[in-house]
Design an enzyme around this catalytic site. Structure first.
Site, short mmCIF file in Angstrom:
data_model
loop_
_atom_site.label_atom_id
_atom_site.label_comp_id
_atom_site.label_asym_id
_atom_site.label_seq_id
_atom_site.Cartn_x
_atom_site.Cartn_y
_atom_site.Cartn_z
N LYS A 79 0.91 -1.22 -0.13
CA LYS A 79 -0.02 0.09 -0.07
C LYS A 79 0.86 1.20 0.03
CE LYS A 79 -2.89 -1.22 3.31
NZ LYS A 79 -2.49 -2.26 3.73
N TYR A 97 1.19 4.05 6.34
CA TYR A 97 2.56 3.64 6.46
C TYR A 97 3.63 4.65 6.51
CZ TYR A 97 1.03 -1.21 4.93
OH TYR A 97 0.12 -2.58 4.86
#
Length: 356
Positions: A114, A147
């Protein structure tokens, strides 16, 4: 040489439990931190703590002086903004707590693809599609992504406390774990088992691009080796890495092979996406019956299968594969055949009485 003391954060998940086993087998003193600690791994010292509660962390870690910290956990929230707030706070609380003793030499963070594809809501949508194979130098997307927030917490703490770091970006992780958020291998094993028991066809749930295109995955055992390698190899420190098995496959072949393994009838892509989440929504009772019939250890379908996540992976509008050249150049040579990854997992699930 100082003793290596590992703290595996998220030790009950796929990545964390496989890493814990690998560290213990290599002679590391290994602590496993989780809200529901894993007591099944021989030699793992369970640490019960909540990453969102600093007091619980301070109490749980007061006597532990880890040299290597492996962050393999995250928490799913309703929005990406909330994902960012919660998941960065978890990393910050942990590293702030460990900062007091300065025992930490290296922190490894597991994120994933991702990083390149965008978060769940924007998942590989038009306009965000990166060039494949995905490479580590690909710039961050101009979009909210938890992230990135987690990485930034690690970078800031490393600067403050002087430890080295590594970021690990696996593709879909295949391995044994129960009750975790993302588990394609076990989901497919459970779906196949239900198909076999009820004489249903094994219907491909995903997109044409995923059915026809090239793909790769990450065996949890390869990820474990990669985490240990990067955290103990000078040349690999302070770097971000992709980590996959090293081969590529097409689902159009693998789907048929998995069906053959379970002795069921495969149905490939037929022009429309057929989400597994919808397909499996009504199977809870069927699974309970199967579990009773074969005296399986887990009667709750929701603890084994995560259809929503499998749908996201298999429904992407592009083929997704990952470049491993960076790790290879620096000496990481472990390779894993993906078909064997799935068969090994199925045998493990069978031995653990999680599938018949």
């Amino acid at each position: 040489m100082m003793n290596k003391i590992a703290l595996v954060v998220g030790a009950s998940g796929i990545a964390g439990s496989n890493l814990s086993k690998k560290l213990i087998s290599k002679g590391w003193e290994t602590y496993g931190l989780a809200r529901n600690p894993n007591n099944e791994i021989e030699g793992l010292k369970p640490v019960l703590a909540d990453l969102l509660d600093k007091n619980s962390l301070e109490q749980a870690l007061s006597e532990i002086r880890p040299t290597h910290v492996y962050i393999t956990t995250w928490m799913r929230n309703d929005t990406e903004a909330e994902n960012i707030r919660v998941n960065s706070l978890m990393v910050r609380n942990l590293l702030d707590t460990l900062s007091l003793d300065r025992s930490v030499e290296h922190v490894a963070l597991v994120t994933g693809l991702k990083h390149y594809l965008g978060p769940f809501e924007a998942y590989a949508k038009e306009g965000f599609l990166p060039e494949t194979p995905l490479r580590e130098e690909h710039p961050r997307l101009n979009i909210e992504n938890f992230y990135y927030a987690q990485e930034d917490e690690v970078y800031a703490a490393a600067k403050r406390d002087g430890f080295t770091w590594s970021i690990h970006r696996p593709h879909t992780v295949i391995g044994k774990a129960v009750g975790n958020a993302m588990n394609m291998g076990t989901t497919l094993a459970v779906y196949a088992t239900i198909c076999k028991e009820t004489n249903r066809p094994f219907v491909w749930p995903g997109s044409a691009a995923q059915w026809n295109g090239l793909s790769d995955v990450t065996d949890a055992r390869v990820l474990a080796e990669h985490l240990i390698w990067a955290s103990t190899t000078d040349i690999a420190r302070n770097q971000a890495f992709n980590v996959v098995n090293g081969d590529v496959f097409r689902w159009s072949r693998l789907w048929n092979r998995l069906a053959e393994y379970f002795g069921i009838q495969p149905v490939g892509f037929n022009g429309t996406i057929q989400p597994l989440e919808k397909e499996m929504a009504d199977y809870a009772d069927i699974w309970e019956d199967i579990a009773l019939k074969y005296t399986l250890r887990e009667k709750k379908l929701s603890r084994l299968a995560t259809a929503w996540h499998t749908d996201l992976d298999l429904g992407r509008p592009i083929e997704v594969m990952t470049d491993m050249s960076k790790s290879r150049k620096l000496g990481f040579s472990i390779f894993q055949d993906t078909e064997d990854t799935f068969y090994d997992l199925f045998e493990e699930l069978r031995a653990a009485r999680l599938i018949p």
